[in-house]
Write an enzyme that holds these catalytic residues in place. Structure first.
Site, PDB file in Angstrom:
ATOM      1  N   GLU A   1     -94.059  45.615  47.412  1.00 58.16           N
ATOM      2  CA  GLU A   1     -93.094  45.367  48.504  1.00 58.16           C
ATOM      3  C   GLU A   1     -91.669  45.396  47.971  1.00 58.16           C
ATOM      4  OE1 GLU A   1     -94.301  41.446  49.703  1.00 58.16           O
ATOM      5  OE2 GLU A   1     -96.252  42.106  50.416  1.00 58.16           O
TER       6      GLU A   1
ATOM      7  N   GLY B   1     -87.731  45.804  47.753  1.00 56.46           N
ATOM      8  CA  GLY B   1     -86.613  45.802  48.687  1.00 56.46           C
ATOM      9  C   GLY B   1     -85.347  46.220  47.950  1.00 56.46           C
TER      10      GLY B   1
ATOM     11  N   CYS C   1     -62.134  30.572  56.403  1.00 50.92           N
ATOM     12  CA  CYS C   1     -61.545  29.276  56.030  1.00 50.92           C
ATOM     13  C   CYS C   1     -62.537  28.411  55.273  1.00 50.92           C
ATOM     14  CB  CYS C   1     -61.054  28.574  57.281  1.00 50.92           C
ATOM     15  SG  CYS C   1     -59.747  29.519  58.050  1.00 50.92           S
TER      16      CYS C   1
END
Ligand code: LLP
Length: 413
Positions: free
Chosen positions: A275, A277, A344
């Site tokens: 798997e 990614g 911020c």
């Protein structure tokens, strides 16, 4: 430099496209992905497994843009999903549900039903109560659900603690010492096909040692399970191969890594699943931003750019390093500065005390190696519309996700 990204006559290119053209045409911040880079990586895995029964399930969470998924669908990839939302994306992209595995520690009944209805390949299940729920829902539907238990092999991935998952103390998987008992008990579930074992020990591993250690433990588990009559047919090692974020780092060789696994299970009648990614999309992407201001506070220099932690949270969340380079080399020299966004928060930085090009307001910069866990983890914090995404193919580029509008920000409120 990332593959398929290079300076040509002082201008940074992705494949055949000058990145400044994209920054001007699509605006900033904008994520840009190289189709060639994504396909090269997928093929590196696939070719290393040729003539070996296998399924590569790209981990959708790393980058779930439909344009990226469509590329991988065309290449023949399967998909590892962790939510109903990811399944929806895979199906929208034309993905074959028969090549989808559903991982994750907290699948809801609705998500399991959606997956059963779609006819996915199978589930990586993480607990006994979840097995019971999948069985009940499959039985109601009159179908058999293929299931692998996600086992926790208790191997230290030696990566950042937030992306390390293979130790007993983590929430993921079931303890490898409990696994046999659980498989035996699970035989009483009439609608489960308990055909596989799976694991995933963590992400961004630059050393494949821990992955191979986990693989060995899983192969022994398969043998023990077969010995007690549980007919295991597939082994899923999860993802985890890291990419080079910093100068001097080197990603492991995909062909060597795959060859090691092949060798260990050759002739054992096991279907190999992985798997990946990050190793497919991480080095295929950059985040482009524009310099807004330069500023000096006391001893410190700041470069304020228009991309912030809401666009790329990795530096703030994992103290991760991304190289930041100018789109044009103009020989002005370097400065040491913090590269910060407009959000911020003091945690809103892309780099700290970094030697970077002596850029001026209006200049564009690329945050490198941002193809994985970049846009997918973006938020609207500070009511900032999420960035656009662009896919480059050779000399052409197109927007594969539009920049959000102000109206998008309040949709549904
Ligand atoms: N399979 C499972 C079950 C996973 O949990 C993951 C990643 C993968 C496969 C894919 O792993 P990869 O090949 O990408 O290492 N946001 C973090 C990374 C979180 C990884 C979560 N699981 C980051 O930005 O570093």
């Amino acid at each position: 430099m990332q593959p398929h990204f290079e300076y040509i006559q002082d201008a940074l290119y992705c494949e055949g496209v000058a990145l400044a053209d994209i920054a001007r045409g699509a605006g900033t911040p904008v994520y840009v992905y190289s189709a060639a880079s994504i396909l090269d990586r997928y093929h590196a895995y696939d070719e290393a497994l040729v003539d070996f029964p296998h399924l590569i399930c790209y981990a959708v969470k790393a980058n779930s843009n439909l344009g990226v998924l469509r590329l991988l669908v065309t290449a023949g990839s399967g998909f590892d999903i962790v939510s109903g939302g990811e399944l929806f994306r895979v199906l929208k992209a034309g993905g074959d549900p028969g090549k989808v595995v559903f991982s994750g520690v907290g699948k809801t009944a609705d998500e399991i039903e959606y997956a059963l209805e779609s006819g996915i390949h199978g589930f990586n299940s993480e607990s006994e109560p979840e097995l019971a729920l999948i069985d009940a829902l499959a039985s109601r539907r009159g179908v058999q659900a293929r299931v692998s238990l996600r086992v926790n092999p208790d191997v230290d991935a030696t990566t950042h603690p937030y992306i390390s998952t293979g130790l007993r103390e983590h929430k993921f998987g079931v303890d490898i010492r409990e696994a046999e008992g659980m498989y035996v008990r699970a035989r009483s579930f009439g609608n489960l096909l308990l055909e596989g074992v799976s694991c995933h020990i963590g992400s961004q591993l630059l050393n494949t040692g821990p992955l191979m250690q986990a693989f060995d433990k899983m192969v022994s588990l398969v043998e023990r399970l077969r010995a007690i009559g549980v007919p295991i047919k597939s082994l899923d090692l999860g993802g985890g191969i890291g990419v080079a974020y910093q100068p001097g780092e080197k990603m492991p060789s995909i062909p060597d890594f795959v060859a090691q696994m092949r060798e260990k299970i050759f002739g054992r009648g096991l279907h190999l699943m992985i798997e990946p990614g990050r190793s497919i999309v991480g080095e295929a992407g950059v985040l482009l931003s524009r310099v807004l201001y330069r500023k000096v506070n006391g001893e410190k220099q700041f470069v304020i750019v228009d991309a912030g932690m809401n666009d790329l949270i990795r530096p703030a969340l994992y103290q991760s390093h991304h190289e930041i380079i100018p789109l044009r080399l103009d020989g002005r020299g370097t400065i040491t500065a913090d590269i910060v966004g407009p959000v911020c928060e003091s945690g809103d930085f892309l780099a700290r005390d970094r030697e970077v090009a002596d850029v001026l307001p209006g200049d564009f910069m690329a945050v490198c190696t941002a193809g994985a866990y970049g846009f997918v983890a973006a938020s609207n914090y500070n009511s900032r519309p999420r960035a656009a995404e662009v896919l480059v193919h050779g000399d052409e580029w197109r927007i594969v996700r539009e920049r959000e509008s102000l109206e998008d920000l309040v949709r549904g409120e």
